[in-house]
Design a protein around this motif. Structure first.
Motif, PDB file in Angstrom:
ATOM      1  N   PRO A   1      13.606 -30.855  28.749  1.00  0.00           N
ATOM      2  CA  PRO A   1      13.856 -31.790  27.825  1.00  0.00           C
ATOM      3  C   PRO A   1      15.309 -32.695  27.976  1.00  0.00           C
ATOM      4  O   PRO A   1      16.213 -31.894  28.385  1.00  0.00           O
ATOM      5  N   VAL A   2      15.328 -33.940  27.970  1.00  0.00           N
ATOM      6  CA  VAL A   2      16.419 -34.757  28.171  1.00  0.00           C
ATOM      7  C   VAL A   2      17.730 -34.183  26.908  1.00  0.00           C
ATOM      8  O   VAL A   2      18.708 -34.073  27.547  1.00  0.00           O
ATOM      9  N   ASP A   3      17.327 -33.675  25.934  1.00  0.00           N
ATOM     10  CA  ASP A   3      18.584 -33.356  24.939  1.00  0.00           C
ATOM     11  C   ASP A   3      19.108 -32.087  25.603  1.00  0.00           C
ATOM     12  O   ASP A   3      20.252 -31.886  25.455  1.00  0.00           O
ATOM     13  N   GLU A   4      18.278 -31.108  26.351  1.00  0.00           N
ATOM     14  CA  GLU A   4      18.633 -29.902  27.172  1.00  0.00           C
ATOM     15  C   GLU A   4      19.641 -30.272  28.156  1.00  0.00           C
ATOM     16  O   GLU A   4      20.760 -29.913  28.303  1.00  0.00           O
ATOM     17  N   ALA A   5      19.373 -31.402  28.768  1.00  0.00           N
ATOM     18  CA  ALA A   5      20.024 -31.836  29.976  1.00  0.00           C
ATOM     19  C   ALA A   5      21.427 -32.372  29.520  1.00  0.00           C
ATOM     20  O   ALA A   5      22.210 -32.164  30.229  1.00  0.00           O
ATOM     21  N   GLN A   6      21.246 -33.175  28.471  1.00  0.00           N
ATOM     22  CA  GLN A   6      22.943 -33.754  27.693  1.00  0.00           C
ATOM     23  C   GLN A   6      23.439 -32.332  27.420  1.00  0.00           C
ATOM     24  O   GLN A   6      24.841 -32.537  27.573  1.00  0.00           O
ATOM     25  N   LYS A   7      23.075 -31.344  26.842  1.00  0.00           N
ATOM     26  CA  LYS A   7      23.852 -30.164  26.529  1.00  0.00           C
ATOM     27  C   LYS A   7      24.286 -29.680  27.605  1.00  0.00           C
ATOM     28  O   LYS A   7      25.423 -29.259  27.781  1.00  0.00           O
TER      29      LYS A   7
ATOM     30  N   GLN B   1      24.165 -37.534  36.799  1.00  0.00           N
ATOM     31  CA  GLN B   1      24.186 -36.192  37.056  1.00  0.00           C
ATOM     32  C   GLN B   1      25.488 -35.458  37.245  1.00  0.00           C
ATOM     33  O   GLN B   1      26.486 -36.122  37.663  1.00  0.00           O
ATOM     34  N   GLY B   2      25.546 -34.191  36.820  1.00  0.00           N
ATOM     35  CA  GLY B   2      26.712 -33.459  37.142  1.00  0.00           C
ATOM     36  C   GLY B   2      26.046 -32.014  37.815  1.00  0.00           C
ATOM     37  O   GLY B   2      24.996 -31.859  37.816  1.00  0.00           O
ATOM     38  N   TYR B   3      27.007 -31.119  37.958  1.00  0.00           N
ATOM     39  CA  TYR B   3      26.963 -30.011  38.782  1.00  0.00           C
ATOM     40  C   TYR B   3      27.463 -28.874  37.902  1.00  0.00           C
ATOM     41  O   TYR B   3      28.755 -28.855  37.705  1.00  0.00           O
ATOM     42  N   LEU B   4      26.465 -27.875  37.728  1.00  0.00           N
ATOM     43  CA  LEU B   4      26.989 -26.347  37.223  1.00  0.00           C
ATOM     44  C   LEU B   4      27.492 -25.869  38.260  1.00  0.00           C
ATOM     45  O   LEU B   4      28.636 -24.760  37.940  1.00  0.00           O
ATOM     46  N   ASN B   5      27.198 -25.979  39.550  1.00  0.00           N
ATOM     47  CA  ASN B   5      27.757 -25.299  40.949  1.00  0.00           C
ATOM     48  C   ASN B   5      27.774 -26.195  41.964  1.00  0.00           C
ATOM     49  O   ASN B   5      26.374 -26.636  42.190  1.00  0.00           O
TER      50      ASN B   5
END
Length: 156
Positions: A70-76, A27-31
């Motif tokens: 969708p996992v591909d959107e999460a990866q992006k 996991q990562g944080y956009l904010n």
């Protein structure tokens, strides 16, 4: 929705033999500001976008909204995240009528293992397993958003 949870350090690896489920999480944080964290998570083959508000005074309750994506959107979206990705394995352990989520961290947070239990109210009682250690509910250092910026390996 209000999330009510308590957080603990883990005193032994006995939880592993009691776990009924196990999954790898990145996991990562956009904010990552405490008043409103926006997290992107990949758990197995699923993606999630989560928004959390600031904790209340006790550190036990806070607003949380989560949506599967969708996992591909999460990866992006992970490519847009702030520096510092969390990598961990989550073990799920049923103790009494509650499920403990035990996170074993890797990378810069190697050596840290934290257990959380979600509750229906701040005063709800729960059975504490023998492997549960010190409570760290109100210690912001154990929030994943904090760990992404200030990894466990740098605490000493």
């Amino acid at each position: 929705m209000i999330e009510i949870e308590r957080k603990f350090l883990v005193a032994s690896e006995d939880y592993k033999k009691e776990a009924f489920a196990k999954s790898r999480i990145t996991q990562g944080y956009l904010n990552s500001i405490p008043e409103r964290t926006v997290r992107v998570r990949i758990k197995g083959d699923k993606g999630f976008l989560t928004i959390k508000g600031a904790s209340n005074e006790s550190g036990i309750s806070r607003f949380e909204w989560e949506k599967e994506i969708p996992v591909d959107e999460a990866q992006k979206l992970m490519l847009l995240c702030e520096k510092g990705v969390i990598d961990k394995t989550r073990f799920e352990v049923k103790i009494g009528s509650h499920i403990f989520e035990v996170d074993e961290f890797y990378g810069e947070n190697e050596g840290l293992t934290v257990a959380e239990v979600e509750l229906g109210s701040e005063t709800e009682t729960f059975e504490k397993p023998s492997w549960l250690g010190k409570e760290v509910t109100n210690d912001n250092r154990y929030y994943n958003s904090y760990l992404s910026k200030n990894p466990f390996m740098n605490w000493k």
